[in-house]
Design an enzyme around this catalytic site. Structure first.
Site, PDB file in Angstrom:
ATOM      1  N   ASN A   1      -8.742  -1.188   6.010  1.00 48.17           N
ATOM      2  CA  ASN A   1      -9.427  -1.339   4.728  1.00 48.17           C
ATOM      3  C   ASN A   1      -8.715  -2.318   3.802  1.00 48.17           C
ATOM      4  OD1 ASN A   1     -11.667   0.685   4.892  1.00 48.17           O
ATOM      5  ND2 ASN A   1      -9.945   2.065   5.240  1.00 48.17           N
TER       6      ASN A   1
ATOM      7  N   ASP B   1       0.863  -1.174   0.000  1.00 43.33           N
ATOM      8  CA  ASP B   1       0.000   0.000   0.000  1.00 43.33           C
ATOM      9  C   ASP B   1       0.904   1.230   0.000  1.00 43.33           C
ATOM     10  OD1 ASP B   1      -2.359   1.697   0.566  1.00 43.33           O
ATOM     11  OD2 ASP B   1      -1.435   1.879   2.544  1.00 43.33           O
TER      12      ASP B   1
ATOM     13  N   ASP C   1      -0.153   5.082   0.722  1.00 41.38           N
ATOM     14  CA  ASP C   1      -0.377   6.153   1.686  1.00 41.38           C
ATOM     15  C   ASP C   1      -0.190   5.678   3.123  1.00 41.38           C
ATOM     16  OD1 ASP C   1      -1.026   7.597  -0.540  1.00 41.38           O
ATOM     17  OD2 ASP C   1      -3.191   7.556  -0.206  1.00 41.38           O
TER      18      ASP C   1
END
Length: 313
Positions: free
Chosen positions: A244, A66, A68
């Site tokens: 998430n 990922d 960010d």
């Protein structure tokens, strides 16, 4: 754009799903490619040394990161937006709007569909009518101005370990694929999966191809890429800061929680996943405030809003 259709789960054909299911079943039956010495060490009991990871030369393995708050401090789209604002792509009131939306995400800890839609439409309206090549060129400049100094050294070292082992390393992010590709190339990574904005004859239309690459969509993108690349997900690693991304982390044999939010930290501890926190002091203590996720997530929005307010005064 047709070649990127596999990024959207509902566009995958029945044939692709069948191939994926068959490959996953076959790979689940395979032995790990760890060395005999490492396997013997594991059998020695709790005091045994942990096998070397990543395993050098295991080309059936790869790593998925990922972006960010995992690889980069803050959100790439926010830094990109700062660069576009500097180049007068939009007005100050729009910058304030982005900052407020980010503040709401961070404090509320939930992703309201109306807010998310508003952010997406705002971002797309800014690039509508501009050439893809123009934004790519500007993106290179913005990386040097706002992003290069925000890469987490610890996460960068993890990615480099996979590269040194001869494995491919991909960014998987809800940020625009053009921005993600620039960052991946600058870091020497293999490539990037990101949200795709529609373009016709090299000009942005202001629409998305499918949906933002977020949450379960990331897992589907990783699954499809693994099938295309002939990877064994049980040997692969994934890294993220956000709950998430639990669907993506759950796909692989080596999930890592990096700078985790509260929900991911709890989930990771329950499942004995590895954790790494490269934040220090006050930042690390604030894991109770979720990191914002999704297209338009503007990490540090509160600070931006305050700075904007001071400038106006």
């Amino acid at each position: 754009m047709a070649a990127l259709g596999w990024l959207t789960p509902r566009r995958r054909s029945a044939t692709a799903r069948s191939v994926l299911a068959g490959e996953a079943a076959a790979e689940a039956a395979r032995k790990s490619s760890q060395t005999i010495e490492a396997l013997d060490a594991l059998e020695e009991g709790p005091g045994a040394r942990e096998p070397e990871f990543p395993v050098a030369g295991d080309v059936r393995a790869a790593a998925f990161f990922d972006l960010d708050n995992t690889v980069m401090q803050g959100a790439a789209i926010f830094h990109f937006g700062r660069g576009l604002y500097k180049r007068k792509f939009f007005q100050r009131r729009e910058l304030a709007r982005f900052a407020w939306q980010q503040t709401w995400f961070r404090l509320a800890g939930v992703e309201d569909p109306d807010h998310m839609q508003d952010v997406r439409e705002s971002a797309l309206s800014i690039v509508k009518g501009h050439r893809v090549s123009e934004l790519m060129s500007i993106g290179e400049e913005i990386y040097d101005e706002y992003m290069a100094d925000r890469i987490w050294p610890g996460t960068r070292a993890l990615a480099q370990a996979h590269l040194d082992a001869g494995q491919k390393v991909w960014l998987v992010t809800a940020a625009p694929v053009e921005t993600a590709t620039i960052i991946a190339r600058r870091l020497g990574l293999t490539g990037a999966l990101g949200t795709v904005a529609e373009s016709v004859d090299g000009v942005y239309t202001g629409k998305l191809v499918g949906e933002p690459l977020h949450g379960p969509a990331k897992a589907e993108a990783v699954r499809a890429l693994a099938a295309a690349e002939g990877l064994d997900l049980a040997r692969c690693a994934a890294y993220s800061d956000s709950h998430n991304d639990i669907p993506m982390l759950s796909l692989v044999g080596h999930p890592y929680a990096i700078n985790p939010d509260t929900k991911l930290r709890k989930h990771a501890r329950e499942r004995d996943w590895r954790l790494r926190d490269y934040r220090t002091g006050r930042k690390a203590a604030k894991v109770g405030i979720p990191a914002a996720a999704g297209v338009g997530a503007l990490a540090g929005g509160t600070a931006a809003a305050m700075a904007l307010h001071r400038r106006r005064r």
